[in-house]
Design a protein around this motif. Sequence first.
Motif, PDB file in Angstrom:
ATOM      1  N   THR A  64      -4.317  -3.823 -12.843  1.00 25.74           N
ATOM      2  CA  THR A  64      -4.427  -3.341 -13.285  1.00 25.74           C
ATOM      3  C   THR A  64      -5.417  -2.972 -14.726  1.00 25.74           C
ATOM      4  OG1 THR A  64      -5.267  -5.844 -13.171  1.00 25.74           O
ATOM      5  CG2 THR A  64      -6.319  -5.224 -14.915  1.00 25.74           C
ATOM      6  N   MET A  65      -6.276  -1.834 -14.155  1.00 23.62           N
ATOM      7  CA  MET A  65      -6.908  -0.717 -14.865  1.00 23.62           C
ATOM      8  C   MET A  65      -5.752   0.032 -15.182  1.00 23.62           C
ATOM      9  SD  MET A  65      -8.486   1.300 -14.464  1.00 23.62           S
ATOM     10  CE  MET A  65     -10.347   0.471 -13.178  1.00 23.62           C
ATOM     11  N   MET A  66      -3.993   0.418 -14.930  1.00 19.46           N
ATOM     12  CA  MET A  66      -2.823   1.081 -15.753  1.00 19.46           C
ATOM     13  C   MET A  66      -3.011   0.392 -17.178  1.00 19.46           C
ATOM     14  SD  MET A  66      -2.519   1.147 -12.408  1.00 19.46           S
ATOM     15  CE  MET A  66      -1.851   2.171 -11.286  1.00 19.46           C
ATOM     16  N   GLY A  67      -3.258  -1.000 -17.244  1.00 21.21           N
ATOM     17  CA  GLY A  67      -3.371  -1.604 -18.405  1.00 21.21           C
ATOM     18  C   GLY A  67      -4.610  -1.135 -19.264  1.00 21.21           C
ATOM     19  N   ILE A  68      -5.859  -0.979 -19.162  1.00 21.08           N
ATOM     20  CA  ILE A  68      -7.082  -1.053 -19.685  1.00 21.08           C
ATOM     21  C   ILE A  68      -8.115   0.324 -19.738  1.00 21.08           C
ATOM     22  CG2 ILE A  68      -7.425  -3.856 -19.202  1.00 21.08           C
ATOM     23  CD1 ILE A  68      -9.437  -3.214 -16.518  1.00 21.08           C
ATOM     24  N   LEU A  69      -6.717   1.377 -19.141  1.00 18.20           N
ATOM     25  CA  LEU A  69      -7.919   2.103 -19.598  1.00 18.20           C
ATOM     26  C   LEU A  69      -8.434   2.622 -21.267  1.00 18.20           C
ATOM     27  CD1 LEU A  69      -6.051   4.740 -17.173  1.00 18.20           C
ATOM     28  CD2 LEU A  69      -7.905   4.186 -16.510  1.00 18.20           C
ATOM     29  N   PRO A  70      -7.861   2.307 -21.602  1.00 19.92           N
ATOM     30  CA  PRO A  70      -8.425   2.833 -23.383  1.00 19.92           C
ATOM     31  C   PRO A  70      -9.659   2.280 -23.521  1.00 19.92           C
ATOM     32  CG  PRO A  70      -5.357   2.634 -23.197  1.00 19.92           C
ATOM     33  CD  PRO A  70      -6.015   1.905 -22.043  1.00 19.92           C
ATOM     34  N   ASP A  71      -9.406   0.766 -22.611  1.00 16.71           N
ATOM     35  CA  ASP A  71     -10.556   0.255 -23.461  1.00 16.71           C
ATOM     36  C   ASP A  71     -11.446   0.604 -22.660  1.00 16.71           C
ATOM     37  OD1 ASP A  71      -8.989  -2.156 -24.812  1.00 16.71           O
ATOM     38  OD2 ASP A  71      -7.778  -2.159 -22.988  1.00 16.71           O
ATOM     39  N   ILE A  72     -11.400   1.205 -21.275  1.00 20.62           N
ATOM     40  CA  ILE A  72     -12.935   1.638 -20.818  1.00 20.62           C
ATOM     41  C   ILE A  72     -13.298   2.901 -21.224  1.00 20.62           C
ATOM     42  CG2 ILE A  72     -13.258   2.536 -18.560  1.00 20.62           C
ATOM     43  CD1 ILE A  72     -11.775   0.537 -16.791  1.00 20.62           C
ATOM     44  N   GLN A  88      -9.642  11.523 -18.861  1.00 19.98           N
ATOM     45  CA  GLN A  88     -11.035  11.706 -17.584  1.00 19.98           C
ATOM     46  C   GLN A  88     -11.222  10.096 -17.012  1.00 19.98           C
ATOM     47  OE1 GLN A  88     -14.932  12.264 -19.727  1.00 19.98           O
ATOM     48  NE2 GLN A  88     -15.888  12.050 -18.291  1.00 19.98           N
ATOM     49  N   ALA A  89     -10.618   8.690 -17.487  1.00 22.81           N
ATOM     50  CA  ALA A  89     -11.241   7.660 -17.791  1.00 22.81           C
ATOM     51  C   ALA A  89      -9.877   7.051 -16.450  1.00 22.81           C
ATOM     52  CB  ALA A  89     -10.732   6.633 -18.592  1.00 22.81           C
ATOM     53  N   ALA A  90      -8.888   8.415 -16.177  1.00 23.61           N
ATOM     54  CA  ALA A  90      -7.479   7.756 -15.375  1.00 23.61           C
ATOM     55  C   ALA A  90      -8.251   8.886 -14.143  1.00 23.61           C
ATOM     56  CB  ALA A  90      -6.534   8.843 -15.578  1.00 23.61           C
ATOM     57  N   TYR A 123      -9.496   5.091  -6.911  1.00 24.30           N
ATOM     58  CA  TYR A 123      -9.289   4.219  -5.699  1.00 24.30           C
ATOM     59  C   TYR A 123      -7.946   4.153  -4.504  1.00 24.30           C
ATOM     60  CZ  TYR A 123      -7.648  -0.473  -4.852  1.00 24.30           C
ATOM     61  OH  TYR A 123      -7.671  -1.741  -4.445  1.00 24.30           O
ATOM     62  N   ALA A 124      -7.251   5.024  -4.757  1.00 22.78           N
ATOM     63  CA  ALA A 124      -5.926   5.485  -4.342  1.00 22.78           C
ATOM     64  C   ALA A 124      -6.693   6.859  -2.986  1.00 22.78           C
ATOM     65  CB  ALA A 124      -5.176   6.447  -4.984  1.00 22.78           C
ATOM     66  N   LEU A 125      -7.767   6.966  -2.977  1.00 21.60           N
ATOM     67  CA  LEU A 125      -8.526   8.017  -2.292  1.00 21.60           C
ATOM     68  C   LEU A 125      -9.456   6.696  -1.835  1.00 21.60           C
ATOM     69  CD1 LEU A 125      -9.451  10.414  -1.809  1.00 21.60           C
ATOM     70  CD2 LEU A 125     -11.082  10.748  -3.294  1.00 21.60           C
ATOM     71  N   GLY A 126     -10.147   5.842  -2.068  1.00 18.58           N
ATOM     72  CA  GLY A 126     -10.700   5.196  -1.557  1.00 18.58           C
ATOM     73  C   GLY A 126     -10.093   4.472  -0.643  1.00 18.58           C
ATOM     74  N   VAL A 127      -8.546   4.102  -0.702  1.00 18.93           N
ATOM     75  CA  VAL A 127      -7.426   3.319   0.527  1.00 18.93           C
ATOM     76  C   VAL A 127      -7.595   4.224   1.463  1.00 18.93           C
ATOM     77  CG1 VAL A 127      -5.339   2.450   0.431  1.00 18.93           C
ATOM     78  CG2 VAL A 127      -6.827   1.662  -1.382  1.00 18.93           C
ATOM     79  N   VAL A 128      -6.981   5.298   1.127  1.00 23.15           N
ATOM     80  CA  VAL A 128      -6.729   6.384   1.682  1.00 23.15           C
ATOM     81  C   VAL A 128      -7.447   6.895   2.769  1.00 23.15           C
ATOM     82  CG1 VAL A 128      -5.828   8.751   2.440  1.00 23.15           C
ATOM     83  CG2 VAL A 128      -4.871   7.035   0.691  1.00 23.15           C
ATOM     84  N   VAL A 129      -8.637   6.665   2.164  1.00 24.18           N
ATOM     85  CA  VAL A 129      -9.959   7.158   3.245  1.00 24.18           C
ATOM     86  C   VAL A 129     -10.806   5.824   4.183  1.00 24.18           C
ATOM     87  CG1 VAL A 129     -12.700   7.111   3.428  1.00 24.18           C
ATOM     88  CG2 VAL A 129     -10.853   8.548   2.047  1.00 24.18           C
TER      89      VAL A 129
END
Length: 383
Positions: free
Chosen positions: A21-29, A39-41, A47-53
Amino acid sequence: MNKGLIALAFGGMAIGMTEFTMMGILPDIAKDLDIEIPQAAHLIALYALGVVVGAPTLVLISGKYPPKTVLMALMLMFVVFNGLFSIAPNSFTLEISRFASGLPHGAFFGVGSVVATNLAKKGKEAQAIATMFTGMTLANLIGVPLGTYIGHHYSWRLTYGIISLLGLITFLALMFWMPKISSNSKGNLLHQLKYFKRGQAWLLIAIISIGTGGLFAWISYIAPLVTKVSGVAEDRVPLIMVLVGLGMFFGNIIGGKAADAMSPTKATIACFSSMAICLVVVHFTAHIHSMAYIMAFITGVISFSVGSPIQMMLIQNAKGAETFAASAGQASFNMGNTMGAYLGGIPITMGFAYDTPVLVGVGMATIGVGLTISFLMTQKKKL
């Protein structure tokens, strides 16, 4: 259907929504926090780094506990960190909570994959894993478009509040529907880490990290591909994404059946080969308006069919460290996410059109085929 598998599917849907969902609401954030979109991206990468760790770390720490307890604890983490993300007052706390919300992702799917095989009837193990991943495909089909709509028209914070609530529903479903299963792990960290001493382990990590990158080289740039090359109106992009999600739903089911029918390794070879061919077709038909809709669905089917076969490959070739291997596979999948998006963007920065990232995807999927054939050869030598 087994209620335990339904509980895992709820978890898959919650995780799929928080990731995509993050991909679709970046402008809103970005607008809400008064920061730039690039910067919002960073929230996507965090999140991906959190998954890897989190994937290997949490599995190692929790290995001695019963799988049901671990799954409930992971989903409780999911609820807390996504809830904190939805109320974070500034970009710093937003980034910390976003990273933390990625921690349980890989571990949940790693533990869940092994649990699903235990709940399955003999010969239906891959289809049981596919049932869990059905939740993620439903997230892309229904949850992500709905979450994006709410984020656009009301508040992105409300979207992530709802996602946190879905995590709580999953927690309760696991509590009441998931049967008690004894832990197969010996709880020995060194024993689990010995998995990385196997050459096949690193070959599997390479297969997933590179091969699945073909999917992300395509989907990361699908919006500019269909709008700038295919001529699709911007307000029709959500429909394109629904077609992708619908394709993923069916592809997930097909992949599970294929893995049970022909062996996971052979199914993976077939899936990556089909992905490479499909992305070639996408490139050469990208200028045809109507084909944008057709190929969105077809590519969704083919690209997501590889998920269950790969999970079965990991589990079958990690005796004594099945859960750890499955979670490491999720970390590798997110590495594929990062590599596919990064490498796919290179031709764009060089001035080429938006239909060129899929050619990078062709190359990555083709390498995935070659690596998987090499893996199959090593298996045959052992026989």
